[in-house]
Scaffold this motif. Structure first.
Motif, PDB file in Angstrom:
ATOM      1  N   SER A 187       0.814  -1.214   0.000  1.00  0.00           N
ATOM      2  CA  SER A 187       0.000   0.000   0.000  1.00  0.00           C
ATOM      3  C   SER A 187       0.846   1.261   0.000  1.00  0.00           C
ATOM      4  O   SER A 187       0.318   2.369  -0.157  1.00  0.00           O
ATOM      5  N   TYR A 188       2.181   1.122   0.187  1.00  0.00           N
ATOM      6  CA  TYR A 188       3.031   2.320   0.233  1.00  0.00           C
ATOM      7  C   TYR A 188       3.159   2.937  -1.157  1.00  0.00           C
ATOM      8  O   TYR A 188       2.825   4.107  -1.352  1.00  0.00           O
ATOM      9  N   ASP A 189       3.671   2.187  -2.115  1.00  0.00           N
ATOM     10  CA  ASP A 189       3.803   2.737  -3.468  1.00  0.00           C
ATOM     11  C   ASP A 189       3.394   1.746  -4.556  1.00  0.00           C
ATOM     12  O   ASP A 189       3.526   2.030  -5.748  1.00  0.00           O
ATOM     13  N   GLY A 190       2.892   0.566  -4.153  1.00  0.00           N
ATOM     14  CA  GLY A 190       2.391  -0.405  -5.128  1.00  0.00           C
ATOM     15  C   GLY A 190       3.467  -1.124  -5.913  1.00  0.00           C
ATOM     16  O   GLY A 190       3.169  -1.775  -6.914  1.00  0.00           O
ATOM     17  N   ASN A 191       4.718  -1.026  -5.461  1.00  0.00           N
ATOM     18  CA  ASN A 191       5.811  -1.664  -6.195  1.00  0.00           C
ATOM     19  C   ASN A 191       6.291  -2.930  -5.503  1.00  0.00           C
ATOM     20  O   ASN A 191       6.271  -3.031  -4.274  1.00  0.00           O
ATOM     21  N   ALA A 192       6.729  -3.885  -6.300  1.00  0.00           N
ATOM     22  CA  ALA A 192       7.407  -5.091  -5.808  1.00  0.00           C
ATOM     23  C   ALA A 192       8.425  -5.454  -6.883  1.00  0.00           C
ATOM     24  O   ALA A 192       8.076  -6.042  -7.902  1.00  0.00           O
TER      25      ALA A 192
ATOM     26  N   PHE B   5      13.837 -12.925  -5.759  1.00  0.00           N
ATOM     27  CA  PHE B   5      13.185 -12.315  -4.604  1.00  0.00           C
ATOM     28  C   PHE B   5      12.439 -11.064  -5.056  1.00  0.00           C
ATOM     29  O   PHE B   5      12.776 -10.447  -6.078  1.00  0.00           O
ATOM     30  N   TYR B   6      11.423 -10.706  -4.274  1.00  0.00           N
ATOM     31  CA  TYR B   6      10.677  -9.481  -4.519  1.00  0.00           C
ATOM     32  C   TYR B   6      10.947  -8.532  -3.355  1.00  0.00           C
ATOM     33  O   TYR B   6      10.824  -8.913  -2.191  1.00  0.00           O
ATOM     34  N   VAL B   7      11.317  -7.289  -3.693  1.00  0.00           N
ATOM     35  CA  VAL B   7      11.684  -6.300  -2.674  1.00  0.00           C
ATOM     36  C   VAL B   7      10.673  -5.161  -2.716  1.00  0.00           C
ATOM     37  O   VAL B   7      10.334  -4.645  -3.785  1.00  0.00           O
ATOM     38  N   MET B   8      10.201  -4.770  -1.520  1.00  0.00           N
ATOM     39  CA  MET B   8       9.232  -3.685  -1.418  1.00  0.00           C
ATOM     40  C   MET B   8       9.636  -2.734  -0.300  1.00  0.00           C
ATOM     41  O   MET B   8      10.106  -3.177   0.754  1.00  0.00           O
ATOM     42  N   ARG B   9       9.457  -1.466  -0.538  1.00  0.00           N
ATOM     43  CA  ARG B   9       9.473  -0.518   0.578  1.00  0.00           C
ATOM     44  C   ARG B   9       8.030  -0.390   1.041  1.00  0.00           C
ATOM     45  O   ARG B   9       7.146  -0.016   0.265  1.00  0.00           O
ATOM     46  N   ILE B  10       7.772  -0.710   2.305  1.00  0.00           N
ATOM     47  CA  ILE B  10       6.388  -0.757   2.791  1.00  0.00           C
ATOM     48  C   ILE B  10       6.040   0.395   3.727  1.00  0.00           C
ATOM     49  O   ILE B  10       4.914   0.510   4.191  1.00  0.00           O
TER      50      ILE B  10
END
Length: 586
Positions: free
Chosen positions: A565-570, A580-585
């Motif tokens: 929900s932070y920026d919709g990126n993975a 691997f999938y990296v997200m800033r949350i």
């Protein structure tokens, strides 16, 4: 009959005969039914029939208590008590005495004590464990974190009731006394208490409460002064929060250094998945220009510079003359190390802090990214996390909260058809005339029997005609012809009756016809399930294929939009051939 049963029966008979005049039949029955038989004669001698219903529960309670603690009373033989009141007083005296002596240990300040209560403020974790032994309190657990935390803005007070058994939840009570005046009480099971004055007794509670207030005023006057001042209290909370953050950061730094020294996340075949995820996040941070990473050359250069500083320092220390140029050279090398080290991190600055759904959550320390949180997951973890996220959203807003046409496109047609099939199977068979034409009925057994009778009459009539026709050449030919015509009319009438019956069948509809009609209706439902659902008042949301819906949401929105929900990126990052999938949350 067993011997023991004979004895018990005799006791009842003896009691009933002896006290038939003292008690009514109802009172006798109640005593016999509810009082242990070995006590019957004592009850008969010592329990008055006046105010029987009011006093009988007291008698029961006293005798039950005597069974449990009688061996501890000064008079252990029930017959030594001359009346029920004397027995009750003896029990009260015993229960009023302290059952346990509480040992005073170092590290605890006694706040209040009387024959019943022992109130103490544990000053360290060891004394908290001692006085809190036997409870579920976290402040008396093996680790001292909670104890330390609770003592930052208040004090913990333990109230021990020396008269209560250890299975009583109120034999030990914990008070979390905040310096701002807020109080919370907990029983030994660590459940909050709302009616503390009723449990301790109003007078006893006031004594204990006053003693606690006096103790706090005496021992913690400075803290109370701070917390009574709103502005000072605000600053104190901020200070405590800073200390908490510093403590957490220091703990994480120690854990990171331990991993670094052990080479726990060295990028080789033995690197654990958590380490691979940390490397994936590090690569992602570098790609996004959020951090600078130590290179091997830079580390080697720092080590070289440090060794050179040590050499120069040794030369300076061993020189008889003050060689200021050596100090300048050392200073220049230290500046060079500082420049090389500025904002540099390695994988061990990445700290695992828990879970984000099924992925691993990380924070980055000492890199100016303290306000951010990250999550790294494998494809399977991302899939299961997205499934949980969408399922939680469904529970929260329902299918109605999604795009209507998208949600309705996931109606489980097979489920609706199955429901419709059951409905129509019952309804068409119970009410076939609603769905089928009446002329499609079968001939009933009664009609079939009538037809057989009519056919038999036709056959018989035709036989009569045939016989008559053999005499047409005789003298009565005209009369015979008339009779034949009459019989022909009868046959026509019979045939007409048969036709009427066949045109108005009264039997059941054929099974195959019913099955065909059910199938026809079910096929209509399959082609337009929502029409059927509206017609029968079915809620479409109850028939959504949940698994298919969730998967389609994930396929449509992707891992990032579904989960982050932070920026919709993975973003995808590969480490040692693992994706691997990296997200800033945050």
């Amino acid at each position: 009959m067993k011997f023991s049963e004979i004895i018990l029966e005799n006791r009842v008979d003896d009691f009933t005969n002896a006290f038939a005049r003292k008690y009514s039949p109802e009172q006798l029955k109640k005593i016999v039914d509810l009082i242990p038989q070995k006590f019957l004669m004592w009850v008969g001698k010592n329990f008055d029939s006046v105010n029987f219903d009011e006093n009988f529960p007291l008698l029961q309670q006293a005798l039950n208590t005597f069974v449990r603690i009688g061996s501890n009373l000064p008079q252990t033989d029930l017959n030594e008590y001359k009346n029920v009141g004397q027995l009750i007083e003896a029990i009260k005296d015993y229960e009023g005495k302290a059952r346990r002596d509480v040992k005073k240990v170092e590290g605890g300040n006694v706040v209040y004590e009387d024959p019943r209560f022992f109130v103490v403020n544990p000053l360290n974790h060891q004394s908290s464990c001692y006085y809190g032994k036997g409870t579920k309190w976290c402040t008396a657990a093996d680790f001292d974190y909670q104890f330390s935390q609770y003592n930052q803005d208040g004090k913990i007070i333990y109230i021990l009731d020396k008269t209560k058994p250890t299975n009583d939840p109120y034999y030990k009570i914990a008070l979390l006394q905040k310096f701002d005046g807020n109080r919370t009480f907990y029983d030994a099971k660590d459940e909050s208490i709302q009616n503390i004055s009723e449990i301790l007794g109003k007078e006893e509670f006031e004594k204990i409460s006053n003693s606690i207030n006096e103790y706090l005023e005496s021992e913690f006057a400075d803290q109370l002064k701070i917390w009574r001042d709103k502005e000072a209290a605000k600053k104190e909370r901020e200070r405590i929060e800073r200390l908490k953050i510093q403590r957490i950061l220091h703990q994480r730094e120690e854990e990171a250094q331990e991993r670094r020294l052990e080479g726990e996340w060295t990028l080789d075949e033995n690197c654990p998945e958590e380490g691979l995820k940390a490397h994936a996040l590090l690569d992602w941070l570098v790609d996004n220009n959020d951090v600078d990473v130590w290179t091997k050359e830079e580390r080697d250069e720092v080590i070289r510079l440090q060794n050179e500083i040590e050499r120069l320092q040794s030369e300076y220390d061993n020189s008889e003359d003050v060689q200021t140029e050596l100090l300048d050279e050392i200073s220049d090398l230290e500046d060079e190390i500082e420049q090389l080290s500025e904002n540099k991190i390695d994988v061990y600055n990445i700290i695992p802090t828990g879970s984000f759904y099924d992925t691993t959550e990380f924070e980055v320390i000492n890199a100016g990214l303290d306000d951010r949180r990250y999550a790294v997951g494998t494809e399977d973890e991302m899939q299961s996390s997205c499934e949980s996220s969408v399922e939680n959203l469904i529970d929260d807003i329902g299918y109605e909260g999604f795009n209507s046409s998208f949600a309705r496109s996931h109606i489980d047609v097979d489920a609706v058809v199955s429901y419709a099939e059951n409905v129509y199977e019952d309804d068409v068979r119970d009410n076939p005339e609603v769905y089928l034409d009446e002329n499609e009925r079968q001939i009933s057994d009664q009609q079939r029997e009538k037809i057989e009778i009519l056919k038999m009459r036709i056959s018989q009539t035709e036989e009569l005609i045939s016989n008559l026709e053999e005499h047409l050449d005789g003298p009565n030919s005209e009369e015979i012809e008339e009779k034949i015509d009459e019989y022909q009319d009868m046959i026509s009438e019979y045939e007409s009756d048969i036709e009427d019956i066949e045109n108005s069948p009264e039997g059941e509809f054929p099974d195959e016809m019913i099955e065909e009609k059910v199938q026809e209706l079910v096929d209509d439902v399959r082609s337009d399930p929502e029409y059927f659902m509206n017609d029968y008042g079915l809620n479409w949301a109850d028939y959504v294929d949940k698994d298919a819906f969730i998967q389609d949401v994930i396929d449509t929105d992707g891992f990032g939009h579904t989960l982050n929900s932070y920026d919709g990126n993975a973003d995808e990052v590969t480490v040692q051939d693992e994706l691997f999938y990296v997200m800033r949350i945050d």
